[in-house]
Design a protein around this motif. Sequence first.
Motif, PDB file in Angstrom:
ATOM      1  N   SER A  40      62.634  64.453  71.640  1.00  0.00           N
ATOM      2  CA  SER A  40      63.568  63.801  72.628  1.00  0.00           C
ATOM      3  C   SER A  40      64.278  62.343  72.251  1.00  0.00           C
ATOM      4  N   SER A  41      63.098  61.708  71.650  1.00  0.00           N
ATOM      5  CA  SER A  41      63.591  60.396  71.220  1.00  0.00           C
ATOM      6  C   SER A  41      63.766  60.128  69.742  1.00  0.00           C
ATOM      7  N   ASN A  42      63.595  61.420  69.004  1.00  0.00           N
ATOM      8  CA  ASN A  42      64.139  61.250  67.502  1.00  0.00           C
ATOM      9  C   ASN A  42      62.952  59.994  66.967  1.00  0.00           C
ATOM     10  N   ILE A  43      61.865  59.948  67.196  1.00  0.00           N
ATOM     11  CA  ILE A  43      61.059  58.685  66.672  1.00  0.00           C
ATOM     12  C   ILE A  43      59.613  59.522  66.204  1.00  0.00           C
ATOM     13  N   THR A  44      59.156  58.984  65.360  1.00  0.00           N
ATOM     14  CA  THR A  44      57.739  59.412  64.543  1.00  0.00           C
ATOM     15  C   THR A  44      56.843  58.182  64.770  1.00  0.00           C
ATOM     16  N   TYR A  45      55.742  58.791  65.367  1.00  0.00           N
ATOM     17  CA  TYR A  45      54.712  57.809  65.653  1.00  0.00           C
ATOM     18  C   TYR A  45      53.190  58.267  64.960  1.00  0.00           C
ATOM     19  N   SER A  46      52.395  57.136  64.381  1.00  0.00           N
ATOM     20  CA  SER A  46      51.348  57.202  63.880  1.00  0.00           C
ATOM     21  C   SER A  46      50.273  57.752  64.896  1.00  0.00           C
ATOM     22  N   ALA A  47      49.043  58.219  64.345  1.00  0.00           N
ATOM     23  CA  ALA A  47      48.013  58.363  65.110  1.00  0.00           C
ATOM     24  C   ALA A  47      47.526  57.402  66.238  1.00  0.00           C
ATOM     25  N   SER A  48      47.780  56.083  65.883  1.00  0.00           N
ATOM     26  CA  SER A  48      47.241  55.164  66.838  1.00  0.00           C
ATOM     27  C   SER A  48      48.702  54.755  67.825  1.00  0.00           C
TER      28      SER A  48
END
Length: 62
Positions: A40-48
Amino acid sequence: MSTTVLRTASGVKIGEIRDEGNKLVIYSASNVRKGHYDKSSNITYSASNVKVGTGNLLTTLL
């Protein structure tokens, strides 16, 4: 929930991406969560939960 297995050119499994509804989650071959992509936000996040960037950048986390 669908799963896409990621393999090298020689066929060795290096990880998998699991579709969990509104997000895609990437896991290493040893089943360690490496991060997620929020559709929905088109953002990738790391595991943290640190923002990696815009768009689906999951394979860069392996």
